[in-house]
Design a protein around this motif. Structure first.
Motif, PDB file in Angstrom:
ATOM      1  N   THR A  62       0.150  -1.624   0.241  1.00  0.00           N
ATOM      2  CA  THR A  62       0.291  -0.138  -0.080  1.00  0.00           C
ATOM      3  C   THR A  62       0.552   1.276   0.035  1.00  0.00           C
ATOM      4  N   ALA A  63       0.212   1.799   0.126  1.00  0.00           N
ATOM      5  CA  ALA A  63       1.288   4.000   0.204  1.00  0.00           C
ATOM      6  C   ALA A  63       1.015   4.358   0.984  1.00  0.00           C
ATOM      7  N   THR A  64       0.967   2.987   2.417  1.00  0.00           N
ATOM      8  CA  THR A  64       1.022   3.851   3.795  1.00  0.00           C
ATOM      9  C   THR A  64       1.602   2.631   4.563  1.00  0.00           C
ATOM     10  N   SER A  65       3.516   2.380   4.086  1.00  0.00           N
ATOM     11  CA  SER A  65       3.840   1.285   4.743  1.00  0.00           C
ATOM     12  C   SER A  65       4.561   2.040   6.247  1.00  0.00           C
ATOM     13  N   MET A  66       4.711   3.304   6.586  1.00  0.00           N
ATOM     14  CA  MET A  66       4.770   2.616   7.248  1.00  0.00           C
ATOM     15  C   MET A  66       4.181   3.464   8.910  1.00  0.00           C
ATOM     16  N   VAL A  67       4.748   2.791  10.131  1.00  0.00           N
ATOM     17  CA  VAL A  67       4.457   2.695  11.108  1.00  0.00           C
ATOM     18  C   VAL A  67       4.950   3.662  12.096  1.00  0.00           C
ATOM     19  N   ILE A 108      -2.041   6.259  23.860  1.00  0.00           N
ATOM     20  CA  ILE A 108      -1.120   5.497  23.110  1.00  0.00           C
ATOM     21  C   ILE A 108      -1.465   5.300  21.648  1.00  0.00           C
ATOM     22  N   ALA A 109      -1.398   5.988  20.564  1.00  0.00           N
ATOM     23  CA  ALA A 109      -1.617   5.615  19.513  1.00  0.00           C
ATOM     24  C   ALA A 109      -1.086   5.299  18.379  1.00  0.00           C
ATOM     25  N   ILE A 110      -1.808   4.106  17.587  1.00  0.00           N
ATOM     26  CA  ILE A 110      -0.447   3.077  16.256  1.00  0.00           C
ATOM     27  C   ILE A 110      -1.176   4.209  15.012  1.00  0.00           C
ATOM     28  N   VAL A 111      -0.212   4.915  14.711  1.00  0.00           N
ATOM     29  CA  VAL A 111      -0.745   5.500  13.064  1.00  0.00           C
ATOM     30  C   VAL A 111       0.189   4.924  12.147  1.00  0.00           C
ATOM     31  N   ILE A 133      -3.868  17.810  23.489  1.00  0.00           N
ATOM     32  CA  ILE A 133      -2.992  17.271  23.453  1.00  0.00           C
ATOM     33  C   ILE A 133      -1.437  18.340  23.812  1.00  0.00           C
ATOM     34  N   ARG A 134      -1.150  17.843  24.623  1.00  0.00           N
ATOM     35  CA  ARG A 134       0.097  19.081  25.262  1.00  0.00           C
ATOM     36  C   ARG A 134       1.516  18.057  24.429  1.00  0.00           C
ATOM     37  N   ARG A 135       1.904  16.960  24.567  1.00  0.00           N
ATOM     38  CA  ARG A 135       2.571  16.759  23.543  1.00  0.00           C
ATOM     39  C   ARG A 135       2.391  15.346  23.537  1.00  0.00           C
ATOM     40  N   MET A 136       3.985  15.311  21.798  1.00  0.00           N
ATOM     41  CA  MET A 136       3.502  13.466  21.371  1.00  0.00           C
ATOM     42  C   MET A 136       4.765  13.535  22.107  1.00  0.00           C
ATOM     43  N   HIS A 137       5.056  12.070  21.658  1.00  0.00           N
ATOM     44  CA  HIS A 137       6.640  11.693  21.434  1.00  0.00           C
ATOM     45  C   HIS A 137       6.081  10.513  20.745  1.00  0.00           C
ATOM     46  N   THR A 138       7.279  10.243  20.192  1.00  0.00           N
ATOM     47  CA  THR A 138       6.527   9.373  18.564  1.00  0.00           C
ATOM     48  C   THR A 138       7.943   8.372  18.440  1.00  0.00           C
ATOM     49  N   ASN A 139       7.479   6.897  18.485  1.00  0.00           N
ATOM     50  CA  ASN A 139       8.647   6.086  17.943  1.00  0.00           C
ATOM     51  C   ASN A 139       8.230   5.656  16.626  1.00  0.00           C
ATOM     52  N   VAL A 140       9.682   5.279  15.739  1.00  0.00           N
ATOM     53  CA  VAL A 140       8.599   4.718  14.411  1.00  0.00           C
ATOM     54  C   VAL A 140       9.424   3.424  14.310  1.00  0.00           C
ATOM     55  N   VAL A 141       8.198   2.500  13.717  1.00  0.00           N
ATOM     56  CA  VAL A 141       8.031   1.204  13.862  1.00  0.00           C
ATOM     57  C   VAL A 141       9.483   1.216  12.678  1.00  0.00           C
TER      58      VAL A 141
END
Length: 154
Positions: A62-67, A108-111, A133-141
Motif C-alpha cells: 500500500t501507499a502507507t507502509s510506515m507505522v 498511545i496511538a498507532i499511526v 494534546i500537550r505533547r507527543m512522543h513518536t517512535n518509528v516502527v
C-alpha cells in the motif's frame, strides 16, 4: 450478553483465524450442525462480540507502509479531552488504534503514513485539531515482529 460456551469459543477461535470459512467447514470442526453454527455466528455478531470482519492488508503493498507509535500527553485539567480526541480520531483513517494508558503518557496511538514527511503532516493535524494534546512522543516502527488482533477466548 450470554455467557460463551465451548462451541462459541471454538467458533470464535476459528473465525478469528479465517473469517471467510464457510459455515459447513466450521460446523465440521466444532461438531455442530451448519444451522447451529449460522445461528451462533448471527448471535455473536448481533451481541457485538464479533465487532468486524475485515481484510488485513500487507502494508508494503500500500501507499502507507510506515507505522508510528505515538505517546500523547493530555492536559490534566481538561476532563473532556479523552472523549473529544476519541471522537476526532474515529474519523482519521491513518490513526489505526488508540489506547488510554497509565504511565508517562495518557494515550498511545498507532499511526500509518506514506513516509516521515506525511507523518509530520498528520502529527501537525493532531496538534492543531486537538489543543488538549500537550505533547507527543513518536517512535518509528523499524520492523513488524508480530502483528495481529487475535484474542484468545479459551
Amino acid at each position: 450478553m450470554e455467557q460463551l460456551d465451548r462451541f462459541d469459543r471454538d467458533i470464535l477461535d476459528i473465525v478469528q483465524r479465517d473469517c471467510q470459512l464457510k459455515a459447513e467447514t466450521i460446523a465440521e470442526r466444532v461438531g455442530l450442525s451448519v444451522s447451529a453454527v449460522q445461528r451462533r455466528l448471527k448471535r455473536l455478531r448481533e451481541e457485538g462480540i464479533i465487532k468486524a470482519e475485515v481484510a488485513v492488508l500487507d502494508r508494503k503493498a500500500t501507499a502507507t507502509s510506515m507505522v508510528f507509535i505515538v505517546g500523547m500527553e493530555i492536559e490534566r485539567d481538561n476532563y473532556d479531552a479523552l472523549a473529544k480526541f476519541r471522537l476526532w480520531a474515529e474519523k482519521q483513517d491513518h490513526i489505526q488504534q488508540v489506547y488510554y494508558v497509565t504511565g508517562a503518557v495518557d494515550l498511545i496511538a498507532i499511526v500509518t503514513a506514506r513516509d516521515v514527511e506525511h507523518y509530520d503532516d498528520i502529527a501537525a493535524l493532531i496538534m492543531a485539531d486537538n489543543p488538549q494534546i500537550r505533547r507527543m512522543h513518536t517512535n518509528v516502527v523499524l520492523r513488524d515482529v508480530k502483528l495481529g488482533l487475535f484474542v484468545p477466548v479459551g
